[in-house]
Design a protein around this motif. Structure first.
Motif, PDB file in Angstrom:
ATOM      1  N   ARG A   1       0.842  -1.203   0.000  1.00 13.20           N
ATOM      2  CA  ARG A   1       0.000   0.000   0.000  1.00 13.20           C
ATOM      3  C   ARG A   1       0.874   1.250   0.000  1.00 13.20           C
ATOM      4  O   ARG A   1       1.899   1.285   0.692  1.00 13.20           O
ATOM      5  CB  ARG A   1      -0.887  -0.030   1.243  1.00 13.20           C
ATOM      6  N   ILE A   2       0.447   2.234  -0.762  1.00 15.33           N
ATOM      7  CA  ILE A   2       1.140   3.528  -0.813  1.00 15.33           C
ATOM      8  C   ILE A   2       0.128   4.611  -0.447  1.00 15.33           C
ATOM      9  O   ILE A   2      -0.988   4.634  -1.001  1.00 15.33           O
ATOM     10  CB  ILE A   2       1.661   3.826  -2.242  1.00 15.33           C
ATOM     11  N   VAL A   3       0.508   5.488   0.470  1.00 13.29           N
ATOM     12  CA  VAL A   3      -0.316   6.684   0.727  1.00 13.29           C
ATOM     13  C   VAL A   3       0.597   7.871   0.433  1.00 13.29           C
ATOM     14  O   VAL A   3       1.677   7.995   1.025  1.00 13.29           O
ATOM     15  CB  VAL A   3      -0.832   6.732   2.181  1.00 13.29           C
ATOM     16  N   VAL A   4       0.193   8.706  -0.498  1.00 14.44           N
ATOM     17  CA  VAL A   4       1.074   9.787  -0.947  1.00 14.44           C
ATOM     18  C   VAL A   4       0.345  11.122  -0.976  1.00 14.44           C
ATOM     19  O   VAL A   4      -0.823  11.197  -1.372  1.00 14.44           O
ATOM     20  CB  VAL A   4       1.699   9.456  -2.341  1.00 14.44           C
ATOM     21  N   CYS A   5       1.032  12.165  -0.509  1.00 15.86           N
ATOM     22  CA  CYS A   5       0.544  13.535  -0.667  1.00 15.86           C
ATOM     23  C   CYS A   5       1.576  14.281  -1.492  1.00 15.86           C
ATOM     24  O   CYS A   5       2.773  14.195  -1.190  1.00 15.86           O
ATOM     25  CB  CYS A   5       0.416  14.248   0.674  1.00 15.86           C
ATOM     26  N   THR A   6       1.114  15.000  -2.502  1.00 15.45           N
ATOM     27  CA  THR A   6       2.064  15.716  -3.360  1.00 15.45           C
ATOM     28  C   THR A   6       1.967  17.221  -3.125  1.00 15.45           C
ATOM     29  O   THR A   6       0.927  17.733  -2.698  1.00 15.45           O
ATOM     30  CB  THR A   6       1.781  15.448  -4.849  1.00 15.45           C
TER      31      THR A   6
END
Ligand code: 2RA
Length: 337
Positions: free
Chosen positions: A150-155
């Protein structure tokens, strides 16, 4: 051997960077065509010390072209890429149009260079979205070693991702606000200077934006693993160049921050910038103008057994667009032409 090359959208921010990268990387060019809409005809663009006139992008543009780099927007890509391919030209396309077509490869050279081979099906190779490219450059080695679940990303994305008008808007608004003057909002729905907009692309029924879903779908296609779960929040910030990303991954098998740091040190296209005690970490202003993806703030996620947090920064116009496209072109001529 050298090639007849065209750049479609040559007058744009990414097109201009493509020309610069072709020149910097000494791409073997026999002839170069600068293509753009009729509005730009009459302009000249500098390439290798010469002024090359801009030509209108038409159905006839690709007759004698071997490779065309497209960054002219979705509409022109949809219309002209198949025409170019029909004429025997290989198109490397920076728009979103072809990215999820199963018969068109979506390539990040550090991650899935073998996928370039698929160009033979339709004569088109898609260049991924900028925010996806830098993330997979950093994550592919971790996935290989410990399998990312799982990846949780904020850009935190620079305005140059929207184009020239957005760069001008940020500069203009910043100046106007400091001068207490009035200003217009043209490119973004809200003021971008001294602000953050949780809105890139268009909103879908799910509440995500299409930019966020690019990070989900493109990551799976490039990493060749549809089981990876991704949730993204993409934010436009008042930065000119380089996207920054706070990336959290959960892996199947344990991996320590030290192991990740070691993997990153050996990862192609990655530069570790990670000495927080000395205030050393990746920053947008340092990534701007270079091709490496900077990775730092590597640490254990204390909230799950197998989790890693990191901060990933890259020049969205270079590695996020132009450089990645030219690298694909280099693989194409090295291995397939
Ligand atoms: C952006 N992802 O930064 C876009 C550009 N392709 O808006």
């Amino acid at each position: 051997k050298s090639y007849n090359v065209a750049v479609a959208g040559a007058t744009g921010v990414v097109g201009g960077q493509m020309l610069a990268c072709l020149e910097e990387r000494n791409f073997p060019i026999k002839s170069i065509k600068m293509l753009a809409s009729s509005r730009s005809v009459g302009k000249k663009l500098r390439f290798k010390g010469e002024d090359v006139p801009v030509e209108e992008l038409t159905e006839e543009s690709f007759k004698d072209v071997d490779i065309a780099f497209f960054s002219a927007g979705g509409g022109p890509s949809k219309k002209f890429a198949p025409i170019a391919a029909q004429d025997g030209c290989v198109v490397i396309d920076n728009s979103k149009t072809w990215r999820m077509d199963p018969d068109i490869p979506l390539v990040v050279p550090e991650v899935n260079p073998h996928a370039v081979a698929g160009y033979s099906k339709k004569g088109i190779i898609a260049n991924p979205n900028c925010s996806t490219i830098q993330m997979v450059v950093a994550l592919a080695p971790i996935h290989k070693k410990a399998r990312i679940k799982r990846i949780v990303v904020c850009t935190y994305q620079a305005v140059s991702g929207t184009g020239k008008a957005a760069i001008d808007e940020l500069l203009h608004q910043s100046r106007a606000i400091l001068d207490n003057a009035s200003f217009e909002k043209k490119v973004y729905p809200h003021q971008i200077a001294f602000n953050c907009l949780p809105h890139i692309g268009s909103f879908l029924e799910t509440g995500y934006t299409d930019e966020e879903m690019k990070m989900v779908n493109e990551t799976r296609k490039i990493m060749e693993d549809d089981t990876i779960m991704v949730s993204a929040t993409t934010i436009r910030v008042p930065v000119l160049y380089s996207h920054s990303e706070a990336v959290n991954v959960e892996t199947e098998t344990p991996i320590s921050p030290e192991e990740v740091r070691e993997l990153m040190k050996n990862a192609p296209g990655v530069k570790v910038v990670d000495d927080p005690g000395a205030n050393i970490y990746p920053m947008a202003i340092d990534a701007a103008g270079i091709d490496e993806t900077l990775v730092g703030r590597i640490r254990k996620d204390v909230s799950v057994p197998n989790g890693i947090d990191m901060w990933v920064v890259a020049d969205n116009i270079r590695k996020g667009a132009a450089t990645n496209a030219i690298q694909i072109g280099e693989i194409l001529i090295r291995d397939y032409f």
